[in-house]
Write a protein that holds these residues in place. Structure first.
Motif, PDB file in Angstrom:
ATOM      1  N   LYS A   1      46.992  43.661 108.435  1.00 32.45           N
ATOM      2  CA  LYS A   1      48.223  42.933 108.768  1.00 32.45           C
ATOM      3  C   LYS A   1      49.365  43.879 109.169  1.00 32.45           C
ATOM      4  O   LYS A   1      50.055  43.614 110.157  1.00 32.45           O
ATOM      5  CB  LYS A   1      48.672  42.059 107.580  1.00 32.45           C
ATOM      6  CG  LYS A   1      47.628  41.029 107.147  1.00 32.45           C
ATOM      7  CD  LYS A   1      48.087  40.265 105.927  1.00 32.45           C
ATOM      8  CE  LYS A   1      48.325  41.115 104.703  1.00 32.45           C
ATOM      9  NZ  LYS A   1      47.224  41.410 103.800  1.00 32.45           N
TER      10      LYS A   1
ATOM     11  N   ARG B   1      41.501  32.195  97.582  1.00 35.15           N
ATOM     12  CA  ARG B   1      42.519  32.287  98.625  1.00 35.15           C
ATOM     13  C   ARG B   1      42.084  31.851 100.021  1.00 35.15           C
ATOM     14  O   ARG B   1      42.925  31.393 100.801  1.00 35.15           O
ATOM     15  CB  ARG B   1      43.039  33.730  98.693  1.00 35.15           C
ATOM     16  CG  ARG B   1      43.769  34.128  97.426  1.00 35.15           C
ATOM     17  CD  ARG B   1      44.202  35.576  97.501  1.00 35.15           C
ATOM     18  NE  ARG B   1      44.958  35.989  96.336  1.00 35.15           N
ATOM     19  CZ  ARG B   1      45.536  37.173  96.211  1.00 35.15           C
ATOM     20  NH1 ARG B   1      45.437  38.053  97.201  1.00 35.15           N
ATOM     21  NH2 ARG B   1      46.214  37.471  95.131  1.00 35.15           N
TER      22      ARG B   1
ATOM     23  N   LEU C   1      46.207  45.337  92.085  1.00 39.08           N
ATOM     24  CA  LEU C   1      45.071  44.445  91.812  1.00 39.08           C
ATOM     25  C   LEU C   1      43.728  45.139  92.055  1.00 39.08           C
ATOM     26  O   LEU C   1      42.697  44.698  91.558  1.00 39.08           O
ATOM     27  CB  LEU C   1      45.161  43.173  92.656  1.00 39.08           C
ATOM     28  CG  LEU C   1      46.397  42.291  92.412  1.00 39.08           C
ATOM     29  CD1 LEU C   1      46.401  41.090  93.356  1.00 39.08           C
ATOM     30  CD2 LEU C   1      46.422  41.800  90.962  1.00 39.08           C
TER      31      LEU C   1
ATOM     32  N   ASP D   1      55.880  43.614 101.981  1.00 37.44           N
ATOM     33  CA  ASP D   1      55.722  44.503 100.820  1.00 37.44           C
ATOM     34  C   ASP D   1      56.787  45.610 100.825  1.00 37.44           C
ATOM     35  O   ASP D   1      57.347  45.958  99.793  1.00 37.44           O
ATOM     36  CB  ASP D   1      54.330  45.160 100.813  1.00 37.44           C
ATOM     37  CG  ASP D   1      53.237  44.184 100.375  1.00 37.44           C
ATOM     38  OD1 ASP D   1      53.557  43.168  99.749  1.00 37.44           O
ATOM     39  OD2 ASP D   1      52.056  44.457 100.661  1.00 37.44           O
TER      40      ASP D   1
ATOM     41  N   MET E   1      44.060  41.722 101.477  1.00 38.24           N
ATOM     42  CA  MET E   1      44.294  43.169 101.511  1.00 38.24           C
ATOM     43  C   MET E   1      43.243  43.813 102.407  1.00 38.24           C
ATOM     44  O   MET E   1      42.060  43.459 102.325  1.00 38.24           O
ATOM     45  CB  MET E   1      44.177  43.756 100.090  1.00 38.24           C
ATOM     46  CG  MET E   1      45.259  43.277  99.158  1.00 38.24           C
ATOM     47  SD  MET E   1      45.087  43.921  97.465  1.00 38.24           S
ATOM     48  CE  MET E   1      44.162  42.624  96.662  1.00 38.24           C
TER      49      MET E   1
ATOM     50  N   ARG F   1      47.869  49.447  95.469  1.00 32.38           N
ATOM     51  CA  ARG F   1      47.585  48.015  95.288  1.00 32.38           C
ATOM     52  C   ARG F   1      47.096  47.794  93.849  1.00 32.38           C
ATOM     53  O   ARG F   1      45.911  47.985  93.552  1.00 32.38           O
ATOM     54  CB  ARG F   1      46.531  47.565  96.289  1.00 32.38           C
ATOM     55  CG  ARG F   1      47.024  47.561  97.746  1.00 32.38           C
ATOM     56  CD  ARG F   1      45.903  47.157  98.670  1.00 32.38           C
ATOM     57  NE  ARG F   1      46.322  46.877 100.023  1.00 32.38           N
ATOM     58  CZ  ARG F   1      46.129  47.702 101.057  1.00 32.38           C
ATOM     59  NH1 ARG F   1      45.566  48.882 100.885  1.00 32.38           N
ATOM     60  NH2 ARG F   1      46.509  47.337 102.272  1.00 32.38           N
TER      61      ARG F   1
ATOM     62  N   GLY G   1      48.789  39.911 100.668  1.00 35.02           N
ATOM     63  CA  GLY G   1      47.622  39.027 100.557  1.00 35.02           C
ATOM     64  C   GLY G   1      47.796  37.806  99.659  1.00 35.02           C
ATOM     65  O   GLY G   1      47.132  36.787  99.849  1.00 35.02           O
ATOM     66  N   GLY G   2      48.724  37.896  98.674  1.00 39.98           N
ATOM     67  CA  GLY G   2      48.882  36.783  97.733  1.00 39.98           C
ATOM     68  C   GLY G   2      50.057  35.877  98.057  1.00 39.98           C
ATOM     69  O   GLY G   2      50.394  34.981  97.278  1.00 39.98           O
TER      70      GLY G   2
ATOM     71  N   PHE H   1      56.521  40.029  90.308  1.00 36.73           N
ATOM     72  CA  PHE H   1      56.290  40.414  91.699  1.00 36.73           C
ATOM     73  C   PHE H   1      56.297  39.178  92.596  1.00 36.73           C
ATOM     74  O   PHE H   1      56.901  39.180  93.672  1.00 36.73           O
ATOM     75  CB  PHE H   1      54.960  41.168  91.842  1.00 36.73           C
ATOM     76  CG  PHE H   1      54.604  41.433  93.281  1.00 36.73           C
ATOM     77  CD1 PHE H   1      55.231  42.444  93.989  1.00 36.73           C
ATOM     78  CD2 PHE H   1      53.665  40.648  93.935  1.00 36.73           C
ATOM     79  CE1 PHE H   1      54.930  42.670  95.330  1.00 36.73           C
ATOM     80  CE2 PHE H   1      53.352  40.860  95.262  1.00 36.73           C
ATOM     81  CZ  PHE H   1      53.987  41.880  95.961  1.00 36.73           C
ATOM     82  N   ARG H   2      55.618  38.098  92.147  1.00 35.49           N
ATOM     83  CA  ARG H   2      55.533  36.876  92.976  1.00 35.49           C
ATOM     84  C   ARG H   2      56.918  36.274  93.209  1.00 35.49           C
ATOM     85  O   ARG H   2      57.190  35.742  94.274  1.00 35.49           O
ATOM     86  CB  ARG H   2      54.620  35.832  92.327  1.00 35.49           C
ATOM     87  CG  ARG H   2      53.159  36.248  92.206  1.00 35.49           C
ATOM     88  CD  ARG H   2      52.480  36.422  93.558  1.00 35.49           C
ATOM     89  NE  ARG H   2      51.184  37.106  93.400  1.00 35.49           N
ATOM     90  CZ  ARG H   2      50.646  37.890  94.308  1.00 35.49           C
ATOM     91  NH1 ARG H   2      51.237  38.111  95.456  1.00 35.49           N
ATOM     92  NH2 ARG H   2      49.487  38.484  94.087  1.00 35.49           N
TER      93      ARG H   2
HETATM   94  C1  S3P Z   1      48.540  41.673  97.024  1.00 42.04           C
HETATM   95  C2  S3P Z   1      48.495  42.285  98.245  1.00 42.04           C
HETATM   96  C3  S3P Z   1      49.336  43.431  98.606  1.00 42.04           C
HETATM   97  C4  S3P Z   1      50.636  43.418  97.783  1.00 42.04           C
HETATM   98  C5  S3P Z   1      50.326  43.318  96.323  1.00 42.04           C
HETATM   99  C6  S3P Z   1      49.516  42.064  95.962  1.00 42.04           C
HETATM  100  C7  S3P Z   1      47.635  40.527  96.754  1.00 42.04           C
HETATM  101  O1  S3P Z   1      49.657  43.398  99.990  1.00 42.04           O
HETATM  102  O2  S3P Z   1      51.457  42.348  98.173  1.00 42.04           O
HETATM  103  O3  S3P Z   1      49.642  44.482  95.942  1.00 42.04           O
HETATM  104  O4  S3P Z   1      47.897  39.754  95.818  1.00 42.04           O
HETATM  105  O5  S3P Z   1      46.648  40.358  97.522  1.00 42.04           O
HETATM  106  P1  S3P Z   1      48.586  43.722 101.191  1.00 42.04           P
HETATM  107  O6  S3P Z   1      47.829  42.460 101.449  1.00 42.04           O
HETATM  108  O7  S3P Z   1      49.465  44.105 102.328  1.00 42.04           O
HETATM  109  O8  S3P Z   1      47.740  44.829 100.712  1.00 42.04           O
END
Ligand code: S3P
Length: 179
Positions: free
Chosen positions: A17, A139, A122, A36, A13, A120, A82-83, A59-60
Motif C-alpha cells: 500500500k 479481514r 502484530l 501509519d 500488511m 509491525r 491493514g486493520g 492504537f485503533r
Molecule cells: C496493522 C498494520 C500496520 C499498522 C499496525 C497494525 C494491522 O500497517 O497499522 O502495525 O492491524 O494490520 P501496514 O498494513 O501498513 O503494515
C-alpha cells in the motif's frame, strides 16, 4: 484535471500500500498520506511504542482519528494500515468518502515482504504465518465489503499495480511511472 475524490488503498500488511500509494501520488502530482506515518507524527511516538503503552485499542483510536482528519483534507492518495477496516465507523467513512482500492496478497507474499520488519507489533510472533492467516480470515470479507476495486498484487511489480489502478480511474497522469 486532478483527482475528484480521495484514492484510498486498503489491504493487509505487505500488500504494498505505501509503495504503491507513493508512486501513484508522484504520477498524479497529488498529495500522499501514509496513515501509519501520520499516526506516528501526531503521537510523537512509533507504532510499536503506541501498542506497548496504549495497547491495540489505543492504537485503533488514534487510527480512527487520523483517518477522519485525512478524509477532511482536499482529495489525496491515502494508504491505510491493514486493520483500518476493523471499526464499522471507519468502513463507513472509507467507502463513502473516496474511491477504495483493495490490494490483496497471499500469506506467502505478505511474509516475503514483511520478513525483516520490526515495526509491525502484530507480526512479532514466533509464527507470523499463523497470525497473518488468522487476520486474513477475519479481514478479507471486510476489505471486500469496503472496496470499489480489488487488485491482486501477487507476483506483480509495484509499477504494474500502479498502471492497473491508473487505467481504471482514468485520471490524467504522468505516463512515465517510476517505481
Ligand atoms: C496493522 C498494520 C500496520 C499498522 C499496525 C497494525 C494491522 O500497517 O497499522 O502495525 O492491524 O494490520 P501496514 O498494513 O501498513 O503494515
Amino acid at each position: 484535471m486532478g483527482l475528484q475524490q480521495h484514492l484510498i488503498l486498503i489491504g493487509p500488511m505487505g500488500a504494498g500500500k505505501s509503495t504503491i500509494g507513493r508512486c501513484i501520488s508522484e504520477s498524479l502530482k497529488s498529495e500522499f498520506i501514509d496513515l501509519d506515518k501520520l499516526i506516528e507524527e501526531r503521537a510523537g511516538a512509533s507504532i510499536p511504542w503506541i501498542f506497548d503503552i496504549e495497547g491495540e485499542e489505543g492504537f485503533r483510536e488514534r487510527e480512527s482519528q487520523a483517518l477522519a482528519h485525512s478524509l477532511d483534507l482536499p482529495s489525496c492518495i491515502i494508504a491505510t494500515g491493514g486493520g483500518c477496516i476493523l471499526r464499522p465507523e471507519n468502513r463507513e467513512a472509507l467507502s463513502s468518502r473516496g474511491f477504495v482500492v483493495y490490494l490483496s496478497a497471499s500469506i506467502e507474499q505478505q511474509l516475503e515482504r514483511t520478513s525483516k520488519d520490526k515495526n509491525r507489533p502484530l507480526l512479532q510472533s514466533d509464527d507470523p504465518a499463523i497470525v497473518l492467516a488468522r487476520l486474513a480470515k477475519i479481514r478479507i470479507p471486510l476489505y471486500q465489503m469496503v472496496c470499489h476495486l480489488e487488485i491482486d498484487t501477487n507476483a506483480k511489480p509495484p509499477r504494474m499495480v500502479v498502471e492497473e489502478i491508473l487505467q481504471f480511474i482514468q485520471v490524467e497522469h504522468d505516463e512515465n511511472i517510476k517505481c
